[in-house]
Motif scaffolding. Structure first.
Motif, PDB file in Angstrom:
ATOM      1  N   LEU A  88     124.642 -62.745  76.276  1.00 41.81           N
ATOM      2  CA  LEU A  88     123.811 -63.794  76.865  1.00 41.81           C
ATOM      3  C   LEU A  88     124.192 -63.906  78.333  1.00 41.81           C
ATOM      4  CD1 LEU A  88     121.896 -66.289  76.549  1.00 41.81           C
ATOM      5  CD2 LEU A  88     123.955 -67.609  76.073  1.00 41.81           C
ATOM      6  N   HIS A  89     123.186 -63.855  79.183  1.00 42.80           N
ATOM      7  CA  HIS A  89     123.423 -64.042  80.615  1.00 42.80           C
ATOM      8  C   HIS A  89     122.734 -65.344  81.014  1.00 42.80           C
ATOM      9  CE1 HIS A  89     124.010 -63.164  84.826  1.00 42.80           C
ATOM     10  NE2 HIS A  89     122.759 -63.528  85.014  1.00 42.80           N
ATOM     11  N   LEU A  90     123.506 -66.269  81.493  1.00 43.06           N
ATOM     12  CA  LEU A  90     122.977 -67.569  81.894  1.00 43.06           C
ATOM     13  C   LEU A  90     123.365 -67.809  83.346  1.00 43.06           C
ATOM     14  CD1 LEU A  90     121.662 -70.292  81.071  1.00 43.06           C
ATOM     15  CD2 LEU A  90     123.956 -71.050  80.464  1.00 43.06           C
ATOM     16  N   HIS A  91     122.372 -68.074  84.156  1.00 46.54           N
ATOM     17  CA  HIS A  91     122.616 -68.357  85.572  1.00 46.54           C
ATOM     18  C   HIS A  91     122.084 -69.754  85.870  1.00 46.54           C
ATOM     19  CE1 HIS A  91     122.938 -67.742  89.877  1.00 46.54           C
ATOM     20  NE2 HIS A  91     121.726 -68.240  89.981  1.00 46.54           N
ATOM     21  N   ILE A  92     122.965 -70.620  86.303  1.00 50.57           N
ATOM     22  CA  ILE A  92     122.561 -71.973  86.696  1.00 50.57           C
ATOM     23  C   ILE A  92     122.560 -72.001  88.212  1.00 50.57           C
ATOM     24  CG2 ILE A  92     123.108 -74.424  86.613  1.00 50.57           C
ATOM     25  CD1 ILE A  92     124.491 -73.884  83.904  1.00 50.57           C
ATOM     26  N   ASP A  93     121.365 -71.985  88.767  1.00 47.22           N
ATOM     27  CA  ASP A  93     121.221 -71.955  90.217  1.00 47.22           C
ATOM     28  C   ASP A  93     121.476 -73.321  90.835  1.00 47.22           C
ATOM     29  OD1 ASP A  93     120.437 -70.585  92.675  1.00 47.22           O
ATOM     30  OD2 ASP A  93     118.651 -71.863  92.589  1.00 47.22           O
ATOM     31  N   ARG A  94     120.996 -74.357  90.157  1.00 46.96           N
ATOM     32  CA  ARG A  94     121.124 -75.704  90.711  1.00 46.96           C
ATOM     33  C   ARG A  94     121.273 -76.694  89.574  1.00 46.96           C
ATOM     34  NH1 ARG A  94     116.257 -78.460  93.837  1.00 46.96           N
ATOM     35  NH2 ARG A  94     115.316 -77.524  92.028  1.00 46.96           N
ATOM     36  N   LEU A  95     122.181 -77.615  89.738  1.00 43.38           N
ATOM     37  CA  LEU A  95     122.406 -78.671  88.771  1.00 43.38           C
ATOM     38  C   LEU A  95     122.345 -79.983  89.543  1.00 43.38           C
ATOM     39  CD1 LEU A  95     123.263 -79.433  85.855  1.00 43.38           C
ATOM     40  CD2 LEU A  95     125.619 -79.233  86.622  1.00 43.38           C
ATOM     41  N   VAL A  96     121.421 -80.840  89.162  1.00 40.70           N
ATOM     42  CA  VAL A  96     121.227 -82.100  89.880  1.00 40.70           C
ATOM     43  C   VAL A  96     121.817 -83.237  89.053  1.00 40.70           C
ATOM     44  CG1 VAL A  96     119.535 -83.700  90.834  1.00 40.70           C
ATOM     45  CG2 VAL A  96     119.129 -81.228  90.952  1.00 40.70           C
ATOM     46  N   LEU A  97     122.757 -83.949  89.637  1.00 42.62           N
ATOM     47  CA  LEU A  97     123.380 -85.111  89.000  1.00 42.62           C
ATOM     48  C   LEU A  97     123.156 -86.309  89.913  1.00 42.62           C
ATOM     49  CD1 LEU A  97     126.800 -83.522  87.992  1.00 42.62           C
ATOM     50  CD2 LEU A  97     124.797 -83.839  86.554  1.00 42.62           C
ATOM     51  N   GLU A  98     122.402 -87.252  89.430  1.00 34.21           N
ATOM     52  CA  GLU A  98     122.105 -88.438  90.228  1.00 34.21           C
ATOM     53  C   GLU A  98     122.918 -89.625  89.737  1.00 34.21           C
ATOM     54  OE1 GLU A  98     117.903 -88.865  89.770  1.00 34.21           O
ATOM     55  OE2 GLU A  98     117.473 -87.220  91.145  1.00 34.21           O
ATOM     56  N   GLY A  99     123.347 -90.450  90.664  1.00 38.24           N
ATOM     57  CA  GLY A  99     124.026 -91.686  90.320  1.00 38.24           C
ATOM     58  C   GLY A  99     125.480 -91.525  89.927  1.00 38.24           C
ATOM     59  N   THR A 100     126.131 -90.454  90.358  1.00 34.44           N
ATOM     60  CA  THR A 100     127.545 -90.272  90.044  1.00 34.44           C
ATOM     61  C   THR A 100     128.376 -90.401  91.311  1.00 34.44           C
ATOM     62  OG1 THR A 100     127.662 -87.897  90.468  1.00 34.44           O
ATOM     63  CG2 THR A 100     126.901 -88.584  88.279  1.00 34.44           C
ATOM     64  N   GLU A 101     129.666 -90.482  91.133  1.00 31.31           N
ATOM     65  CA  GLU A 101     130.580 -90.551  92.260  1.00 31.31           C
ATOM     66  C   GLU A 101     131.185 -89.184  92.577  1.00 31.31           C
ATOM     67  OE1 GLU A 101     133.462 -93.594  91.452  1.00 31.31           O
ATOM     68  OE2 GLU A 101     131.937 -95.141  91.235  1.00 31.31           O
ATOM     69  N   LEU A 102     130.643 -88.123  92.006  1.00 32.47           N
ATOM     70  CA  LEU A 102     131.173 -86.793  92.261  1.00 32.47           C
ATOM     71  C   LEU A 102     130.903 -86.373  93.704  1.00 32.47           C
ATOM     72  CD1 LEU A 102     130.132 -84.889  89.022  1.00 32.47           C
ATOM     73  CD2 LEU A 102     132.382 -85.762  89.611  1.00 32.47           C
ATOM     74  N   THR A 103     131.828 -85.627  94.248  1.00 37.35           N
ATOM     75  CA  THR A 103     131.688 -85.101  95.605  1.00 37.35           C
ATOM     76  C   THR A 103     131.525 -83.587  95.524  1.00 37.35           C
ATOM     77  OG1 THR A 103     134.046 -84.687  95.914  1.00 37.35           O
ATOM     78  CG2 THR A 103     133.243 -86.916  96.431  1.00 37.35           C
ATOM     79  N   PRO A 104     131.108 -82.950  96.601  1.00 39.50           N
ATOM     80  CA  PRO A 104     131.000 -81.488  96.593  1.00 39.50           C
ATOM     81  C   PRO A 104     132.312 -80.798  96.211  1.00 39.50           C
ATOM     82  CG  PRO A 104     129.845 -82.358  98.478  1.00 39.50           C
ATOM     83  CD  PRO A 104     130.566 -83.520  97.840  1.00 39.50           C
ATOM     84  N   ARG A 105     133.442 -81.406  96.519  1.00 38.11           N
ATOM     85  CA  ARG A 105     134.746 -80.814  96.152  1.00 38.11           C
ATOM     86  C   ARG A 105     134.966 -80.784  94.651  1.00 38.11           C
ATOM     87  NH1 ARG A 105     138.386 -84.484  99.851  1.00 38.11           N
ATOM     88  NH2 ARG A 105     137.853 -85.708  98.050  1.00 38.11           N
ATOM     89  N   ASP A 106     134.280 -81.639  93.909  1.00 45.67           N
ATOM     90  CA  ASP A 106     134.435 -81.690  92.455  1.00 45.67           C
ATOM     91  C   ASP A 106     133.673 -80.563  91.745  1.00 45.67           C
ATOM     92  OD1 ASP A 106     135.974 -84.061  92.556  1.00 45.67           O
ATOM     93  OD2 ASP A 106     134.158 -85.274  92.623  1.00 45.67           O
ATOM     94  N   GLY A 107     132.847 -79.841  92.487  1.00 48.97           N
ATOM     95  CA  GLY A 107     131.984 -78.826  91.893  1.00 48.97           C
ATOM     96  C   GLY A 107     132.720 -77.744  91.131  1.00 48.97           C
ATOM     97  N   ALA A 108     133.817 -77.251  91.654  1.00 52.20           N
ATOM     98  CA  ALA A 108     134.556 -76.168  90.993  1.00 52.20           C
ATOM     99  C   ALA A 108     135.119 -76.617  89.644  1.00 52.20           C
ATOM    100  CB  ALA A 108     135.671 -75.653  91.889  1.00 52.20           C
ATOM    101  N   ARG A 109     135.662 -77.827  89.585  1.00 51.20           N
ATOM    102  CA  ARG A 109     136.201 -78.338  88.311  1.00 51.20           C
ATOM    103  C   ARG A 109     135.091 -78.564  87.295  1.00 51.20           C
ATOM    104  NH1 ARG A 109     139.491 -83.409  89.147  1.00 51.20           N
ATOM    105  NH2 ARG A 109     139.639 -83.260  86.900  1.00 51.20           N
ATOM    106  N   LEU A 110     133.963 -79.106  87.760  1.00 49.08           N
ATOM    107  CA  LEU A 110     132.826 -79.322  86.867  1.00 49.08           C
ATOM    108  C   LEU A 110     132.318 -77.982  86.341  1.00 49.08           C
ATOM    109  CD1 LEU A 110     130.022 -81.810  87.072  1.00 49.08           C
ATOM    110  CD2 LEU A 110     129.406 -79.433  86.836  1.00 49.08           C
ATOM    111  N   GLN A 111     132.186 -77.001  87.218  1.00 53.17           N
ATOM    112  CA  GLN A 111     131.689 -75.684  86.833  1.00 53.17           C
ATOM    113  C   GLN A 111     132.619 -75.025  85.813  1.00 53.17           C
ATOM    114  OE1 GLN A 111     131.230 -73.010  90.128  1.00 53.17           O
ATOM    115  NE2 GLN A 111     130.357 -71.395  88.868  1.00 53.17           N
ATOM    116  N   ALA A 112     133.918 -75.105  86.030  1.00 51.62           N
ATOM    117  CA  ALA A 112     134.873 -74.498  85.106  1.00 51.62           C
ATOM    118  C   ALA A 112     134.794 -75.154  83.730  1.00 51.62           C
ATOM    119  CB  ALA A 112     136.285 -74.602  85.668  1.00 51.62           C
TER     120      ALA A 112
END
Length: 89
Positions: free
Chosen positions: A3-27
């Motif tokens: 299975l090959h899954l590519h997530i190009d964009r993930l939109v999360l509205e109303g959270t306190e996440l910052t761009p720096r949190d992206g790697a932890r969320l992705q993992a």
């Protein structure tokens, strides 16, 4: 089966996440989704080799102050439901 899954964009509205949190969320999302898909059968349409340009999951409520690892797991569970027989592709 592969299975090959590519997530190009993930939109999360109303959270306190910052761009720096992206790697932890992705993992966390990747690890949880892999574990779930190893134990569930893919939706029949996807199992036949369908390629989908986009996939909309069901809406989900995310707590505003959760950590990126927790967000990743919640999102993976929602996505796995859509990719398996439990959801609709």
């Amino acid at each position: 089966m592969s299975l090959h899954l590519h997530i190009d964009r993930l939109v999360l509205e109303g959270t306190e996440l910052t761009p720096r949190d992206g790697a932890r969320l992705q993992a966390a999302l990747g690890m949880e989704l892999k574990a779930l898909l190893e134990t569930r059968a893919l939706h029949p349409v996807l199992a036949q080799g369908a390629a989908l340009p986009s996939l909309q999951t069901s809406p989900m409520a995310l707590p505003a102050a959760a950590n990126p690892g927790h967000f990743g797991k919640l999102i993976a569970r929602n996505l796995a439901g859509t990719l398996t027989r439990q959801g609709r592709p």
